[in-house]
Scaffold this active site. Structure first.
Site, short mmCIF file in Angstrom:
data_model
loop_
_atom_site.label_atom_id
_atom_site.label_comp_id
_atom_site.label_asym_id
_atom_site.label_seq_id
_atom_site.Cartn_x
_atom_site.Cartn_y
_atom_site.Cartn_z
N GLY A 142 0.84 -1.20 0.00
CA GLY A 142 0.00 0.00 0.00
C GLY A 142 0.87 1.24 0.00
N CYS A 143 0.40 2.29 0.61
CA CYS A 143 1.16 3.55 0.67
C CYS A 143 2.49 3.32 1.37
CB CYS A 143 0.34 4.60 1.43
SG CYS A 143 1.20 6.17 1.61
N PHE A 144 3.57 3.77 0.74
CA PHE A 144 4.90 3.49 1.30
C PHE A 144 5.20 4.26 2.58
CE2 PHE A 144 6.61 5.99 -2.65
CZ PHE A 144 6.03 7.16 -2.24
N TRP A 145 4.44 5.29 2.89
CA TRP A 145 4.72 6.07 4.10
C TRP A 145 4.60 5.23 5.36
CZ3 TRP A 145 0.94 10.54 2.58
CH2 TRP A 145 1.49 11.28 1.51
#
Length: 192
Positions: free
Chosen positions: A26-29
């Site tokens: 998903g979102c790499f953050w």
């Protein structure tokens, strides 16, 4: 944006125990934010892998047309944390049963994938997925892809250490921070 190969290793690391792992969840953050806190992780770099566009930008990735996934490439000390332990953490940070999405983030760029760097990593990833499937760890089928590494493109500078640099961001407050709080409680013995 910097194109790097998956064999680049920070000079401060021991050549005998330094390894790479590349994960898409998903979102790499969120993935990056969690792994930067883990003992044995030298670095966690947000970037892109698995697509056909050369040197893609974040804006291009967001269209879903480049074929890349948002990934985090970890450099880690295998004497302090094993690849299996990294994957165990990875599978708690996202839902590996959601195809081409994580929650409201929809598109192939948010797919669940493990990009293995050698046959050993491939075998470990496949074994963990099979064990979780056999144990019915999740109610739905695991859709995490296990793929050979490709060219890693480091994300733009503003994406690096994003959660720490942007704590006021609404997405971080609503989505990432609760996940990281749960992560810290679950893996307290693995934190730096």
């Amino acid at each position: 944006m910097t194109k790097t190969t998956t064999t680049d290793v920070n000079n401060t690391q021991s050549d005998n125990t330094a390894q790479l792992a590349t994960l898409a969840g998903g979102c790499f953050w969120c993935i990056e934010g969690a792994f930067t806190q883990v003992k044995g992780i030298f670095s966690a770099t947000s970037g892109y892998m698995g697509g056909q566009t050369v040197s893609p930008t974040y804006e291009e990735i967001c269209t879903g047309e480049t074929g890349h996934a948002e990934v985090v490439q970890l450099s880690f000390d295998s004497a302090l944390i094993t690849y299996q332990e990294i994957l165990e953490i990875f599978f708690t940070l996202h839902d590996p049963t959601q195809l081409n999405r994580q929650g409201n983030d929809i598109g192939t760029q948010y797919r669940s994938a493990i990009f293995y760097h050698d046959d050993s990593q491939k075998q470990i990833a496949e074994k963990i997925i099979q064990e979780m499937t056999d144990e019915k760890t999740f109610d739905q089928e695991i859709v995490t892809q296990v793929c050979a590494i490709e060219v890693f493109y480091s994300g733009e500078e503003y994406h690096q250490d994003y959660v720490n640099n942007n704590p006021e961001n609404q997405y971080c407050q609503a989505i990432v921070s609760p996940k990281l709080a749960k992560f810290r409680q679950t893996f307290v013995n693995k934190l730096k």
